[in-house]
Write an enzyme that holds these catalytic residues in place. Structure first.
Site, short mmCIF file in Angstrom:
data_model
loop_
_atom_site.label_atom_id
_atom_site.label_comp_id
_atom_site.label_asym_id
_atom_site.label_seq_id
_atom_site.Cartn_x
_atom_site.Cartn_y
_atom_site.Cartn_z
N CYS A 1 1.30 -7.56 12.45
CA CYS A 1 -0.08 -7.10 12.56
C CYS A 1 -0.98 -8.30 12.27
O CYS A 1 -0.53 -9.44 12.29
CB CYS A 1 -0.37 -5.90 11.65
SG CYS A 1 -0.35 -6.22 9.88
N ASN B 1 -0.77 -8.81 7.79
CA ASN B 1 0.51 -8.49 7.14
C ASN B 1 0.32 -7.84 5.76
O ASN B 1 1.07 -8.11 4.84
CB ASN B 1 1.40 -9.73 7.06
CG ASN B 1 2.85 -9.44 6.68
OD1 ASN B 1 3.48 -10.24 6.00
ND2 ASN B 1 3.40 -8.32 7.11
N CYS C 1 -1.15 -4.24 5.81
CA CYS C 1 -1.30 -2.80 6.01
C CYS C 1 -0.21 -2.24 6.93
O CYS C 1 0.71 -1.57 6.48
CB CYS C 1 -2.67 -2.46 6.61
SG CYS C 1 -4.06 -2.77 5.51
N ARG C 2 -0.33 -2.52 8.23
CA ARG C 2 0.55 -1.88 9.21
C ARG C 2 1.95 -2.46 9.25
O ARG C 2 2.94 -1.71 9.21
CB ARG C 2 -0.09 -1.98 10.60
CG ARG C 2 -1.42 -1.25 10.68
CD ARG C 2 -2.14 -1.53 11.98
NE ARG C 2 -2.63 -2.91 11.99
CZ ARG C 2 -3.17 -3.50 13.04
NH1 ARG C 2 -3.26 -2.86 14.19
NH2 ARG C 2 -3.61 -4.74 12.96
N SER C 3 2.08 -3.78 9.38
CA SER C 3 3.43 -4.35 9.52
C SER C 3 4.28 -4.20 8.26
O SER C 3 5.49 -3.96 8.38
CB SER C 3 3.38 -5.79 10.02
OG SER C 3 2.63 -6.63 9.19
N ASP D 1 -5.77 -0.17 12.90
CA ASP D 1 -5.83 -0.87 11.62
C ASP D 1 -6.60 0.01 10.63
O ASP D 1 -7.78 0.27 10.82
CB ASP D 1 -6.53 -2.21 11.79
CG ASP D 1 -6.43 -3.10 10.57
OD1 ASP D 1 -6.10 -2.59 9.48
OD2 ASP D 1 -6.69 -4.31 10.71
#
Length: 152
Positions: free
Chosen positions: A8, A11, A13-15, A121
């Site tokens: 993301c 690095n 939140c999402r990944s 995001d």
């Protein structure tokens, strides 16, 4: 088994969620070599930082501990170390394509590619955004595991 990198923007939140969920789902994998699973960001703003506390909290609510992960930026070696690099959104995918060195061997694609969809995001939103992202990531991680032939 293929090595998988989730990417993301920063690095945090999402990944990290995708890495944690994928690790959790594939934790019983015993066939052959162990899976190589990691996450990174296209940017270096949060390098060395723990995931966003809201990502840590939503993962923990689902029995997954991502608190020890640390943010890092994608580096050139990632494009040969990993077989599959999964971008959380189209902007991340464009950045990865631009960053890929010549001779890169990794397959680059959207994490949610069937149908193509961005993982939004949640950074500037509230807890409900992190829950929605968790649900998307869990479904995507299950699809990737099935595609790779890894039992969950």
């Amino acid at each position: 088994m293929p090595a998988v990198l989730f990417v993301c923007l920063g690095n945090i939140c999402r990944s990290p969620l995708a890495e944690g969920v994928f690790r959790h789902l594939t934790r019983h994998h015993r066939a052959g070599e162990p899976l190589v699973i990691d996450s990174a960001g296209t940017g270096a703003w949060h390098q060395g930082e723990a995931p966003d506390p809201r990502s840590v909290a939503i993962a923990a609510r689902h029995g997954i501990d991502i608190s020890r992960q640390r943010a890092r930026q994608v580096v050139g070696a990632d494009f040969s170390r990993f077989d599959l690099i999964l971008a959380m959104d189209g902007s991340n995918l464009s950045d990865l394509r631009r960053m890929a060195p010549s001779g890169a061997t990794a397959t680059l694609r959207l994490f949610l590619d069937t149908p193509p969809q961005d993982v939004p995001d949640p950074y500037y939103g509230g807890p409900s955004g992190f829950e929605a992202v968790f649900r998307l990531v869990e479904g995507g991680a299950r699809r990737v595991a099935a595609e790779l032939g890894v039992a969950v």
